[in-house]
Design a protein around this motif. Structure first.
Motif, PDB file in Angstrom:
ATOM      1  N   GLN A  39       0.808  -1.002  -0.197  1.00 30.50           N
ATOM      2  CA  GLN A  39      -0.213  -0.295  -0.235  1.00 30.50           C
ATOM      3  C   GLN A  39       0.864   1.072   0.102  1.00 30.50           C
ATOM      4  O   GLN A  39       1.616   1.462   1.480  1.00 30.50           O
ATOM      5  CB  GLN A  39      -1.265   0.680   1.086  1.00 30.50           C
ATOM      6  N   LYS A  43      -3.291   5.646  -1.779  1.00 30.58           N
ATOM      7  CA  LYS A  43      -3.556   4.798  -2.292  1.00 30.58           C
ATOM      8  C   LYS A  43      -4.338   3.166  -1.937  1.00 30.58           C
ATOM      9  O   LYS A  43      -3.674   3.053  -1.115  1.00 30.58           O
ATOM     10  CB  LYS A  43      -2.253   4.185  -3.482  1.00 30.58           C
ATOM     11  N   GLU A  44      -4.846   2.770  -2.847  1.00 30.30           N
ATOM     12  CA  GLU A  44      -5.142   1.337  -2.199  1.00 30.30           C
ATOM     13  C   GLU A  44      -4.848   0.368  -1.235  1.00 30.30           C
ATOM     14  O   GLU A  44      -3.484   0.413  -3.344  1.00 30.30           O
ATOM     15  CB  GLU A  44      -6.614   0.340  -2.874  1.00 30.30           C
ATOM     16  N   ARG A  45      -4.310  -0.790  -1.246  1.00 29.28           N
ATOM     17  CA  ARG A  45      -3.531  -1.888  -0.759  1.00 29.28           C
ATOM     18  C   ARG A  45      -4.394  -2.197  -2.265  1.00 29.28           C
ATOM     19  O   ARG A  45      -4.992  -2.540  -2.687  1.00 29.28           O
ATOM     20  CB  ARG A  45      -4.110  -2.669   0.412  1.00 29.28           C
ATOM     21  N   GLU A  46      -2.411  -3.083  -2.952  1.00 29.82           N
ATOM     22  CA  GLU A  46      -2.252  -4.025  -4.305  1.00 29.82           C
ATOM     23  C   GLU A  46      -1.817  -5.343  -3.961  1.00 29.82           C
ATOM     24  O   GLU A  46      -1.425  -5.184  -2.912  1.00 29.82           O
ATOM     25  CB  GLU A  46      -2.173  -3.258  -5.134  1.00 29.82           C
ATOM     26  N   ALA A  61       1.618  -9.761  -9.911  1.00 33.50           N
ATOM     27  CA  ALA A  61       1.223  -8.507 -10.508  1.00 33.50           C
ATOM     28  C   ALA A  61       1.598  -7.743 -11.418  1.00 33.50           C
ATOM     29  O   ALA A  61       3.209  -8.722 -11.286  1.00 33.50           O
ATOM     30  CB  ALA A  61       0.882  -7.586  -8.880  1.00 33.50           C
ATOM     31  N   THR A 104      -7.447 -10.897  -4.322  1.00 32.43           N
ATOM     32  CA  THR A 104      -8.334  -9.666  -3.032  1.00 32.43           C
ATOM     33  C   THR A 104      -7.931  -9.975  -1.771  1.00 32.43           C
ATOM     34  O   THR A 104      -7.470 -10.424  -1.279  1.00 32.43           O
ATOM     35  CB  THR A 104      -9.832  -9.597  -3.454  1.00 32.43           C
TER      36      THR A 104
END
Length: 121
Positions: A39, A43-46, A61, A104
């Motif tokens: 994260q 920003k959002e956690r990815e 990723a 997710t």
């Protein structure tokens, strides 16, 4: 129950390398998939990477594929994230996760406290 403790974060120049470690406690470590999320500020956690319980299957990723490698040592209850060719955009808090697997946030039941990785340009 699984408890996760990350280590190995720090400050590195662009193009450099770091290896993160995640020490897990709990008898069921070897039967769980493990992974890493990150994260960045604002920003959002990815999702970053995941590895199956046996270590035989990994998934990354697109943003880190070819630069990062996830591995695990079930005898040591530890999962690793080798990060090479680091970029400033890799700067984030990195979290170790354990659970059923997936890309997710909601797929994972156990989270570490996170370790900061900062890549300077």
């Amino acid at each position: 129950q699984v408890q996760l403790v990350e280590s190995g974060g720090g400050l590195v120049q662009a193009g450099g390398s770091l290896r993160l470690s995640c020490a897990a406690s709990g008898r069921t470590f070897s039967s769980r998939a493990m992974g890493w999320f990150r994260q960045a500020p604002g920003k959002e956690r990815e999702f970053v990477a995941t590895i199956s319980w046996s270590g035989g299957s990994t998934y990354y990723a697109n943003s880190v594929k070819g630069r990062f490698t996830i591995s695990r040592d079930n005898a040591k209850n530890t999962v690793y994230l080798q990060m090479n060719s680091l970029k400033p955009e890799d700067t984030a808090v990195y979290y170790c996760v354990a659970g059923a697997g997936g890309t997710t946030v909601t797929s994972w039941g156990y989270w570490g406290q996170g370790t900061q990785v900062t890549v300077s340009s």
